[in-house]
Each structure stands twice: as C-alpha cells, then as structure tokens.
Design a protein around this motif. Sequence first.
Motif, PDB file in Angstrom:
ATOM      1  N   GLN A 190      23.965 -12.511  -0.462  1.00 24.31           N
ATOM      2  CA  GLN A 190      23.031 -11.675  -0.184  1.00 24.31           C
ATOM      3  C   GLN A 190      22.060 -11.051  -1.067  1.00 24.31           C
ATOM      4  O   GLN A 190      22.424 -10.775  -2.247  1.00 24.31           O
ATOM      5  N   SER A 191      21.010 -11.039  -0.899  1.00 28.80           N
ATOM      6  CA  SER A 191      19.815 -10.599  -1.724  1.00 28.80           C
ATOM      7  C   SER A 191      19.852  -8.934  -1.531  1.00 28.80           C
ATOM      8  O   SER A 191      19.606  -8.623  -0.582  1.00 28.80           O
ATOM      9  N   PRO A 192      19.972  -8.148  -2.883  1.00 30.84           N
ATOM     10  CA  PRO A 192      20.000  -6.861  -2.661  1.00 30.84           C
ATOM     11  C   PRO A 192      18.742  -5.933  -2.348  1.00 30.84           C
ATOM     12  O   PRO A 192      17.694  -6.525  -2.963  1.00 30.84           O
ATOM     13  N   ARG A 193      18.673  -4.899  -1.586  1.00 32.18           N
ATOM     14  CA  ARG A 193      17.664  -4.024  -1.458  1.00 32.18           C
ATOM     15  C   ARG A 193      17.614  -2.845  -2.660  1.00 32.18           C
ATOM     16  O   ARG A 193      18.786  -2.679  -2.775  1.00 32.18           O
ATOM     17  N   THR A 223       4.984  -0.282  -3.535  1.00 35.29           N
ATOM     18  CA  THR A 223       3.775  -0.081  -2.867  1.00 35.29           C
ATOM     19  C   THR A 223       2.900  -1.022  -2.897  1.00 35.29           C
ATOM     20  O   THR A 223       1.675  -1.128  -2.060  1.00 35.29           O
ATOM     21  N   ALA A 224       2.911  -2.112  -3.449  1.00 32.81           N
ATOM     22  CA  ALA A 224       1.855  -3.205  -3.664  1.00 32.81           C
ATOM     23  C   ALA A 224       2.070  -4.302  -2.474  1.00 32.81           C
ATOM     24  O   ALA A 224       1.264  -5.219  -2.324  1.00 32.81           O
ATOM     25  N   GLY A 225       3.081  -4.027  -1.530  1.00 34.33           N
ATOM     26  CA  GLY A 225       3.365  -4.936  -0.670  1.00 34.33           C
ATOM     27  C   GLY A 225       2.180  -4.896   0.722  1.00 34.33           C
ATOM     28  O   GLY A 225       2.298  -5.859   1.596  1.00 34.33           O
ATOM     29  N   GLY A 226       1.550  -3.781   0.705  1.00 32.12           N
ATOM     30  CA  GLY A 226       0.414  -3.923   1.852  1.00 32.12           C
ATOM     31  C   GLY A 226       0.988  -3.381   2.992  1.00 32.12           C
ATOM     32  O   GLY A 226       0.469  -3.477   4.122  1.00 32.12           O
ATOM     33  N   LYS A 227       1.973  -2.693   3.011  1.00 31.26           N
ATOM     34  CA  LYS A 227       2.887  -2.453   4.497  1.00 31.26           C
ATOM     35  C   LYS A 227       2.715  -0.643   4.445  1.00 31.26           C
ATOM     36  O   LYS A 227       2.378  -0.199   3.096  1.00 31.26           O
ATOM     37  N   ARG A 228       2.932  -0.224   5.556  1.00 32.09           N
ATOM     38  CA  ARG A 228       2.777   1.136   5.423  1.00 32.09           C
ATOM     39  C   ARG A 228       3.973   2.128   4.688  1.00 32.09           C
ATOM     40  O   ARG A 228       3.995   3.073   4.611  1.00 32.09           O
ATOM     41  N   HIS A 229       5.213   1.011   4.478  1.00 34.93           N
ATOM     42  CA  HIS A 229       6.213   1.486   3.738  1.00 34.93           C
ATOM     43  C   HIS A 229       6.358   0.580   2.681  1.00 34.93           C
ATOM     44  O   HIS A 229       5.777  -0.295   2.163  1.00 34.93           O
ATOM     45  N   ASP A 230       7.200   1.414   1.589  1.00 34.07           N
ATOM     46  CA  ASP A 230       7.333   0.808   0.392  1.00 34.07           C
ATOM     47  C   ASP A 230       8.354  -0.931   0.829  1.00 34.07           C
ATOM     48  O   ASP A 230       9.069  -0.814   1.488  1.00 34.07           O
ATOM     49  N   ASP A 231       8.053  -1.900   0.073  1.00 32.80           N
ATOM     50  CA  ASP A 231       8.695  -3.304   0.211  1.00 32.80           C
ATOM     51  C   ASP A 231       9.726  -3.124  -0.807  1.00 32.80           C
ATOM     52  O   ASP A 231       9.349  -3.662  -1.838  1.00 32.80           O
ATOM     53  N   CYS A 232      11.084  -2.839  -0.375  1.00 28.77           N
ATOM     54  CA  CYS A 232      12.106  -2.766  -1.547  1.00 28.77           C
ATOM     55  C   CYS A 232      13.173  -3.926  -1.193  1.00 28.77           C
ATOM     56  O   CYS A 232      14.110  -3.793  -1.537  1.00 28.77           O
ATOM     57  N   MET A 233      12.719  -4.926  -0.363  1.00 28.27           N
ATOM     58  CA  MET A 233      13.708  -5.707  -0.131  1.00 28.27           C
ATOM     59  C   MET A 233      13.093  -7.220  -0.436  1.00 28.27           C
ATOM     60  O   MET A 233      14.024  -8.023  -0.850  1.00 28.27           O
TER      61      MET A 233
END
Length: 403
Positions: free
Chosen positions: A297-300, A374-384
């Motif tokens: 599993q890849s961690p978040r 925050t650079a993921g371009g989504k409304r939320h942080d991409d920490c996955m």
Amino acid sequence: MATRNWKKPAASNSSLASRILLSLICLVSLFLCFSLFRKDIVSPSLANSVVSEKSNSNCNYSDGRWIYDPMVSSPTRYDHTCKEIFKGWNCIASNKSNAIDILKWRWKPYNCDLQPFDPLRFLDKFRNSNIGFIGDSLNRNMFVSLFCTLKHVTPDVKKWRPAGADRGFTFVKYNLTIAYHRTNLLARYGRWSASSNSGVLESLGYKAGYRIDVDIPDGTWAEALSLHDILIFNTGHWWWAPSKFDPVKSPMLFFEKGVPVNPPVAPDAGLDMVLQHMVPYVEKKAPPNAILFFRTQSPRHFEGGDWDQGGSCPRSQPLVPQELEQFFSVENNGTNVETRLVNEHLRKVLKGSKFHILEITEMSEYRADAHPSTAGGKRHDDCMHWCLPGLTDTWNDLFIAHL
C-alpha cells in the motif's frame, strides 16, 4: 686441484640461485603492491556495478533511510515536459515550492545500495516483452514514471492498448510494451438497487449500494493476463473510502457465485474474499513463466482531517522515524491508518503464492513532502498521489532491482 676446482663452481651456482630467488621475490612483491594500488583506483562505474551485484543478491531494500543530496539541481531521468504526466502530478510545472527538493532525497538501504536503474539496459534486457500495471491510480503513478524514464532515452513510441487497458505504449526499437489497466477493487463492481422482489438484502433493509462480485475479476484486466510477461498488481485505497462507499447510503454489498454473502460482511472481510479469489485466478490465467508482483500500500499523509475534511500535507521535508507511528499506527486508528491495515490483509493472502511482494510502504511513509498537495489542482489537497518526477521513480528502481 680437482677438489678446489669442483668447490668453486658450486659456490658460483649457489650464488646464482640466490640471486634468481631474490629477483623472483622482488618481482612478486612489486606485483602485489601494484595489485593493491590498482584496487584503490577502480573506476566508479565498476565499483557501482560490484556494489549492485552484491546488494541484489541478499538485500532488504525496505530497511533504510532517505539521504539528502544538495548537488541535485534538476531532474535526472525525465522532466516536467513528459506529456504522460497527469497535470495534477506535475509539481514542477505547477510551481510547487519544493518540487526540485523532492528529487534531492535518495533512498539508501542500510546494508546495501539501490542504484537508479539504467533505462537502456532495461529496454535491451526486456525487449519483446509486455509489462502490465493493474490497479488504482497509484499504479498509474508508477506506470507513468516508468514510461517517462524509458521515453527519455528512446523517443520512438507508439500507443497501443491491450485488452481493457486504460493506456499503453510500445517502444518500437525494442518491441517492449507497457500498459496500465485501471481497476479500483480488482473485482467487478457496480451500483445495486433494491428490487420489487424481496430478496436477501431487501429483507435486511438495504435499498441501495454497490455490488461487488468477489469471484469475478474486473473486465478491465480479466482478459489481459495472457498478454503480459510481467504483472504488477495493487489494490487498497478504495476499500477504505467512505466518501465513495458510504456504509449507510451506499455500502459495499458482496456477492459470491451470484448470490449475496449472508450475513453481509464489512469491507475488510470483503477484501480478503476478493484476494482469495483473484490471486489463484491470476496464477492460473497468467503465462507459466510470467513474473508476478503485488505492490504494498502507498501511504497517504493527510494532517488535520481526511481529504474531504480540510486535511492537508504542508511538509517540505520527509518525516523523521519518530513521526511515523503518529501517522500510521494501527493502534492510533488515525486518518492514514489504512496503509498498514491493507498490508496486513495482502501479506496474509499472498503468503505461499507465486507473487513477489514489492515492499514500497516503509520507504514511502517518510515522504510526506512528496505529494502534490495544493499544487494538485483540486479543491482539496492531494496528499495521496505523488509528484512526478518523484517518489515513484524509486519504486521503479526497486521493481527493476527485483527483476
């Protein structure tokens, strides 16, 4: 006279023998000194190859640390112009503040070394082969990393999608194909609604949810096994995704042999059932000489809440060892706990199978700094997901070291 004449030559012969012996000793000594000197000036490339061969034979690659190299100033394998990089993962193009710093950290196992793989050597060694990545978007993250690394050294590439593949490419000169088959749960699933004919689930009060057939593989990869010589599987993130599979509004409802599992089981038990069916299915359907991997599993790294609760990943440096338990301990049951939970289920089912476990979890748990955030371009942080270039480049070093 005769006696004296006889002794003198004997003395000369003895002296000559001594000189010859002394000369031989000197020559051997010089040779040994020169040999020792030569050992000190072995070329770096030869030294690295020796280290690599030694480390590959008996190395625990997952037991190590991240070492910072301030001399790295730009990507070394490929850069942000690789068009296959998903926009949300392209941290350099998105101007993430630490996008280059992410690349300055190198994984160093304690008792050996993990060298960046040589893409040209890899292409040559695995020419006329097909490699399939089967899993969720984190396997796509790894697939894109490999594609960009190979394309950087051999640009003659054609798109080709094997049966059910989301995307695929052939490196023409080497006739090497890599493909990504998207599947969230490995098993077939779809929406389920209660029918007018009262069945088992209706009698228990279920009105809607998702039907997961634990014994039927997802159509995106079911027919592709015979095409691939090397297969890399993963699953995990979607099994602990209440925003998708809400336990009340849209629960996971498991079916086996076409009928509901009764009594209904929780997602973790459903995961076991799926793995218990899919692992032998792959072993049966894949080519006899296929090399099978299952990636852990890849961690978040969400802090302050989950992705839909304002969670973020603001770190600019890797975690230190003391912080890992805070993030991932099963006992703490925190936001990112599914990482180790999934691995417990994977290892239990894979034990004794033909699969090699690709252990990327421990090295990745440290890298709270390497997500798009925050650079993921989504409304939320991409920490996955992970920035590219970035951590999944090291996953591929590990994968190819095992090959």
